[in-house]
Design a protein around this motif. Structure first.
Motif, mmCIF file in Angstrom:
data_model
loop_
_atom_site.group_PDB
_atom_site.id
_atom_site.type_symbol
_atom_site.label_atom_id
_atom_site.label_comp_id
_atom_site.label_asym_id
_atom_site.label_seq_id
_atom_site.Cartn_x
_atom_site.Cartn_y
_atom_site.Cartn_z
ATOM 1 N N GLY A 198 9.610 -4.344 -4.957
ATOM 2 C CA GLY A 198 11.020 -4.052 -5.180
ATOM 3 C C GLY A 198 11.256 -3.361 -6.511
ATOM 4 N N LEU A 199 10.559 -3.812 -7.559
ATOM 5 C CA LEU A 199 10.706 -3.193 -8.880
ATOM 6 C C LEU A 199 10.144 -1.780 -8.896
ATOM 7 C CD1 LEU A 199 9.843 -6.168 -11.242
ATOM 8 C CD2 LEU A 199 12.074 -5.118 -10.903
ATOM 9 N N SER A 200 9.025 -1.568 -8.228
ATOM 10 C CA SER A 200 8.435 -0.228 -8.224
ATOM 11 C C SER A 200 9.308 0.743 -7.429
ATOM 12 C CB SER A 200 7.015 -0.244 -7.674
ATOM 13 O OG SER A 200 7.013 -0.599 -6.320
ATOM 14 N N GLU A 201 9.953 0.254 -6.370
ATOM 15 C CA GLU A 201 10.882 1.099 -5.609
ATOM 16 C C GLU A 201 12.093 1.462 -6.461
ATOM 17 O OE1 GLU A 201 11.755 -1.138 -2.098
ATOM 18 O OE2 GLU A 201 9.854 -0.608 -1.136
ATOM 19 N N ALA A 202 12.567 0.498 -7.258
ATOM 20 C CA ALA A 202 13.703 0.756 -8.149
ATOM 21 C C ALA A 202 13.322 1.777 -9.217
ATOM 22 C CB ALA A 202 14.166 -0.544 -8.800
ATOM 23 N N ARG A 203 12.105 1.656 -9.741
ATOM 24 C CA ARG A 203 11.599 2.626 -10.732
ATOM 25 C C ARG A 203 11.558 4.023 -10.145
ATOM 26 N NH1 ARG A 203 7.640 -1.023 -11.853
ATOM 27 N NH2 ARG A 203 8.263 -2.207 -13.656
ATOM 28 N N GLY A 209 0.810 -1.213 0.000
ATOM 29 C CA GLY A 209 0.000 0.000 0.000
ATOM 30 C C GLY A 209 0.841 1.258 0.000
ATOM 31 N N PRO A 210 0.190 2.425 -0.235
ATOM 32 C CA PRO A 210 0.921 3.687 -0.280
ATOM 33 C C PRO A 210 1.505 4.041 1.091
ATOM 34 C CG PRO A 210 -1.437 4.094 -0.416
ATOM 35 C CD PRO A 210 -1.238 2.610 -0.471
ATOM 36 N N GLY A 211 2.788 4.282 1.115
ATOM 37 C CA GLY A 211 3.446 4.645 2.374
ATOM 38 C C GLY A 211 3.596 3.482 3.334
ATOM 39 N N GLY A 212 3.398 2.256 2.852
ATOM 40 C CA GLY A 212 3.526 1.077 3.714
ATOM 41 C C GLY A 212 2.453 0.991 4.772
#
Length: 88
Positions: A45-50, A27-30
């Protein structure tokens, strides 16, 4: 040529480790629940890398494309039916 950079794979790796520890949140902001699925951890993990600007392919826009194609298929038929009703 590689699709993903090494630093992007490190992001996915760290997300997988956080999943194992039980600290990876969705979710948004964990603010969501804890992640238990491998696939979901990889996606996070991929979205954080993006977000950090690492070399990762863009997300597939399947849901948006489906909506557009559905509108294209139904659009002209409805307009034609409306024109027929107006003439009569």
């Amino acid at each position: 040529m590689a699709r993903y950079s090494r630093s992007a794979s490190k992001e996915v790796e760290s997300a997988m480790e956080r999943r194992k520890k039980g600290t990876l949140k969705s979710g948004p902001g964990g603010k969501g629940g804890t992640v238990k699925s491998r696939k979901q951890a990889i996606a996070i993990g991929l979205s954080e890398a993006r977000a950090k600007g690492k070399k990762v392919p863009a997300k597939k826009k399947t849901a948006a494309r489906k909506k557009i194609t559905a509108k294209r298929k139904t659009g002209p038929k409805r307009k034609a039916a409306a024109k027929r009703k107006k003439k009569v």
